[in-house]
Design a protein around this motif. Structure first.
Motif, PDB file in Angstrom:
ATOM      1  N   GLN A 179      50.445  34.986  36.473  1.00  0.00           N
ATOM      2  CA  GLN A 179      51.023  34.160  37.424  1.00  0.00           C
ATOM      3  C   GLN A 179      51.699  34.689  38.819  1.00  0.00           C
ATOM      4  O   GLN A 179      52.968  34.593  39.065  1.00  0.00           O
ATOM      5  CB  GLN A 179      52.016  33.081  36.684  1.00  0.00           C
ATOM      6  CG  GLN A 179      51.601  32.204  35.715  1.00  0.00           C
ATOM      7  CD  GLN A 179      50.672  31.126  36.425  1.00  0.00           C
ATOM      8  OE1 GLN A 179      50.656  30.788  37.555  1.00  0.00           O
ATOM      9  NE2 GLN A 179      49.530  30.756  35.721  1.00  0.00           N
ATOM     10  N   PRO A 180      50.537  35.385  39.386  1.00  0.00           N
ATOM     11  CA  PRO A 180      51.290  36.236  40.656  1.00  0.00           C
ATOM     12  C   PRO A 180      51.584  35.168  41.633  1.00  0.00           C
ATOM     13  O   PRO A 180      51.188  33.857  41.646  1.00  0.00           O
ATOM     14  CB  PRO A 180      50.222  36.936  41.054  1.00  0.00           C
ATOM     15  CG  PRO A 180      48.907  36.077  40.590  1.00  0.00           C
ATOM     16  CD  PRO A 180      49.344  35.522  39.413  1.00  0.00           C
ATOM     17  N   GLN A 181      52.759  35.725  42.605  1.00  0.00           N
ATOM     18  CA  GLN A 181      52.875  34.605  43.869  1.00  0.00           C
ATOM     19  C   GLN A 181      51.191  34.543  44.588  1.00  0.00           C
ATOM     20  O   GLN A 181      51.279  33.403  45.245  1.00  0.00           O
ATOM     21  CB  GLN A 181      54.041  35.406  44.590  1.00  0.00           C
ATOM     22  CG  GLN A 181      55.110  35.385  43.946  1.00  0.00           C
ATOM     23  CD  GLN A 181      56.163  36.053  44.809  1.00  0.00           C
ATOM     24  OE1 GLN A 181      56.297  37.378  44.757  1.00  0.00           O
ATOM     25  NE2 GLN A 181      56.857  35.338  45.473  1.00  0.00           N
ATOM     26  N   ILE A 182      50.815  35.520  44.746  1.00  0.00           N
ATOM     27  CA  ILE A 182      49.493  35.652  45.633  1.00  0.00           C
ATOM     28  C   ILE A 182      48.425  36.171  45.017  1.00  0.00           C
ATOM     29  O   ILE A 182      48.445  37.327  44.485  1.00  0.00           O
ATOM     30  CB  ILE A 182      49.627  36.207  46.799  1.00  0.00           C
ATOM     31  CG1 ILE A 182      50.728  35.470  47.914  1.00  0.00           C
ATOM     32  CG2 ILE A 182      48.383  36.561  47.792  1.00  0.00           C
ATOM     33  CD1 ILE A 182      50.870  35.708  49.170  1.00  0.00           C
ATOM     34  N   ALA A 183      47.193  35.496  45.002  1.00  0.00           N
ATOM     35  CA  ALA A 183      45.971  36.386  44.562  1.00  0.00           C
ATOM     36  C   ALA A 183      44.900  36.296  45.593  1.00  0.00           C
ATOM     37  O   ALA A 183      44.665  35.480  46.391  1.00  0.00           O
ATOM     38  CB  ALA A 183      45.380  35.562  43.334  1.00  0.00           C
ATOM     39  N   LEU A 184      44.555  37.806  46.081  1.00  0.00           N
ATOM     40  CA  LEU A 184      43.268  37.957  47.049  1.00  0.00           C
ATOM     41  C   LEU A 184      41.975  38.141  46.049  1.00  0.00           C
ATOM     42  O   LEU A 184      41.998  39.171  45.330  1.00  0.00           O
ATOM     43  CB  LEU A 184      43.824  39.169  47.887  1.00  0.00           C
ATOM     44  CG  LEU A 184      45.145  39.028  48.731  1.00  0.00           C
ATOM     45  CD1 LEU A 184      46.279  39.751  47.969  1.00  0.00           C
ATOM     46  CD2 LEU A 184      44.914  39.859  49.862  1.00  0.00           C
ATOM     47  N   LEU A 185      41.242  36.972  46.547  1.00  0.00           N
ATOM     48  CA  LEU A 185      40.050  37.296  45.910  1.00  0.00           C
ATOM     49  C   LEU A 185      38.717  37.340  46.892  1.00  0.00           C
ATOM     50  O   LEU A 185      38.699  36.696  48.008  1.00  0.00           O
ATOM     51  CB  LEU A 185      39.866  35.818  45.305  1.00  0.00           C
ATOM     52  CG  LEU A 185      41.017  35.557  44.188  1.00  0.00           C
ATOM     53  CD1 LEU A 185      40.585  34.125  43.637  1.00  0.00           C
ATOM     54  CD2 LEU A 185      41.013  36.297  43.090  1.00  0.00           C
ATOM     55  N   ASP A 186      37.620  38.014  46.363  1.00  0.00           N
ATOM     56  CA  ASP A 186      36.543  38.178  47.129  1.00  0.00           C
ATOM     57  C   ASP A 186      35.760  36.797  46.530  1.00  0.00           C
ATOM     58  O   ASP A 186      36.170  36.076  45.617  1.00  0.00           O
ATOM     59  CB  ASP A 186      35.536  39.308  46.457  1.00  0.00           C
ATOM     60  CG  ASP A 186      34.200  39.383  47.220  1.00  0.00           C
ATOM     61  OD1 ASP A 186      33.994  38.817  48.194  1.00  0.00           O
ATOM     62  OD2 ASP A 186      33.252  40.063  46.496  1.00  0.00           O
ATOM     63  N   ILE A 187      34.748  36.273  47.417  1.00  0.00           N
ATOM     64  CA  ILE A 187      33.967  35.124  47.158  1.00  0.00           C
ATOM     65  C   ILE A 187      32.962  35.312  46.197  1.00  0.00           C
ATOM     66  O   ILE A 187      32.858  34.969  45.120  1.00  0.00           O
ATOM     67  CB  ILE A 187      33.547  34.395  48.299  1.00  0.00           C
ATOM     68  CG1 ILE A 187      34.393  33.933  49.351  1.00  0.00           C
ATOM     69  CG2 ILE A 187      32.499  33.280  47.911  1.00  0.00           C
ATOM     70  CD1 ILE A 187      33.804  33.416  50.588  1.00  0.00           C
ATOM     71  N   ASP A 188      32.276  36.498  46.355  1.00  0.00           N
ATOM     72  CA  ASP A 188      30.898  36.715  45.603  1.00  0.00           C
ATOM     73  C   ASP A 188      31.155  37.539  44.530  1.00  0.00           C
ATOM     74  O   ASP A 188      30.620  38.807  44.590  1.00  0.00           O
ATOM     75  CB  ASP A 188      29.795  37.142  46.524  1.00  0.00           C
ATOM     76  CG  ASP A 188      29.430  36.146  47.696  1.00  0.00           C
ATOM     77  OD1 ASP A 188      29.302  35.121  47.570  1.00  0.00           O
ATOM     78  OD2 ASP A 188      29.285  36.771  48.898  1.00  0.00           O
ATOM     79  N   MET A 189      31.771  36.981  43.389  1.00  0.00           N
ATOM     80  CA  MET A 189      31.905  37.908  42.377  1.00  0.00           C
ATOM     81  C   MET A 189      30.989  37.314  41.256  1.00  0.00           C
ATOM     82  O   MET A 189      30.683  36.254  40.989  1.00  0.00           O
ATOM     83  CB  MET A 189      33.344  37.636  41.813  1.00  0.00           C
ATOM     84  CG  MET A 189      34.511  38.326  42.756  1.00  0.00           C
ATOM     85  SD  MET A 189      36.187  38.577  42.154  1.00  0.00           S
ATOM     86  CE  MET A 189      36.525  36.684  42.134  1.00  0.00           C
ATOM     87  N   PRO A 190      30.808  38.095  40.170  1.00  0.00           N
ATOM     88  CA  PRO A 190      29.959  37.875  39.227  1.00  0.00           C
ATOM     89  C   PRO A 190      30.638  36.805  38.202  1.00  0.00           C
ATOM     90  O   PRO A 190      31.950  37.051  38.115  1.00  0.00           O
ATOM     91  CB  PRO A 190      29.816  39.234  38.364  1.00  0.00           C
ATOM     92  CG  PRO A 190      30.108  40.208  39.315  1.00  0.00           C
ATOM     93  CD  PRO A 190      31.254  39.692  40.243  1.00  0.00           C
TER      94      PRO A 190
END
Length: 215
Positions: free
Chosen positions: A50-61
């Motif tokens: 439960q992080p405050q922020i998640a930085l995510l790529d779009i094109d993940m498997p």
């Protein structure tokens, strides 16, 4: 808020990009509590930590960044989500707005831009990279406005079209006549400002399937 008190999870399927982002954030005092190299790992880490922020790529498997966000929110996650991607086309911006993502950055952005986005998001603002032209953002907003013009029946039919279900099967499932379905299709085309050509609506629905089905 002190940077070390900001908990972050980062996810990208490119090891070098993931390491580079991790090192840059840590060297600037941020608290990285989890990493992931595919969508399902990202979802598990976010739900567990439960992080405050998640930085995510779009094109993940396995799961895309958008799918991770949708599923995490369905499970009650309060994490704020920032997409970090190479994509700046309006199609992706529409998806970001549809999923009400908190921030959208480009991988070409400077760390200053990333840090500015984090601060804005933590303060409750929606932030799109300054590298993205106004045109795709405005186009995304216009597409969403048009989708909101659809009635509940039209939205239901559009979702079925996006699932490649035939007019006859749609009519049967909704206990309507083919003629009624065709009338609904015509109304949808009109409201979405699409060209009145064969398969225009079907092709548009397939291209925008993820947006349509998420609504």
């Amino acid at each position: 808020m002190n940077k070390k008190d900001i908990t972050l999870v980062i996810a990208d399927d490119h090891p070098m990009l993931l390491k580079g982002l991790n090192d840059e954030l840590q060297s600037n005092g941020y608290n990285i509590i989890g990493q992931a190299s595919n969508g399902i790992q990202a979802l598990e880490v976010i739900l567990k930590l439960q992080p405050q922020i998640a930085l995510l790529d779009i094109d993940m498997p396995i799961l895309t960044g958008f799918e991770v966000i949708k599923m995490a929110r369905e499970k009650g996650s309060k994490t704020k989500f920032i997409i970090l991607s190479f994509h700046k086309e309006s199609y992706y911006i529409v998806q970001a707005k549809t999923f009400q993502i908190d921030g959208y950055l480009l991988k070409e952005d400077t760390f200053f831009e990333i840090e500015h986005c984090i601060i804005q998001v933590l303060n409750g603002h929606i932030y799109f990279s300054k590298s993205i032209d106004d045109q795709p953002i405005n186009l995304a907003s216009e597409e969403l406005r048009r989708l909101k013009l659809l009635t509940l029946s039209e939205s239901k039919i559009l979702k079925l079209i996006a699932q490649e279900i035939s007019n006859q099967d749609i009519a049967d499932s909704l206990s309507l006549s083919i003629r009624t379905i065709e009338k609904h299709r015509s109304n949808i085309i009109e409201k979405l400002s699409l060209k009145k050509e064969n398969n225009t609506l079907t092709n548009w629905a397939l291209v925008n399937r993820s947006i349509i089905l998420s609504r």
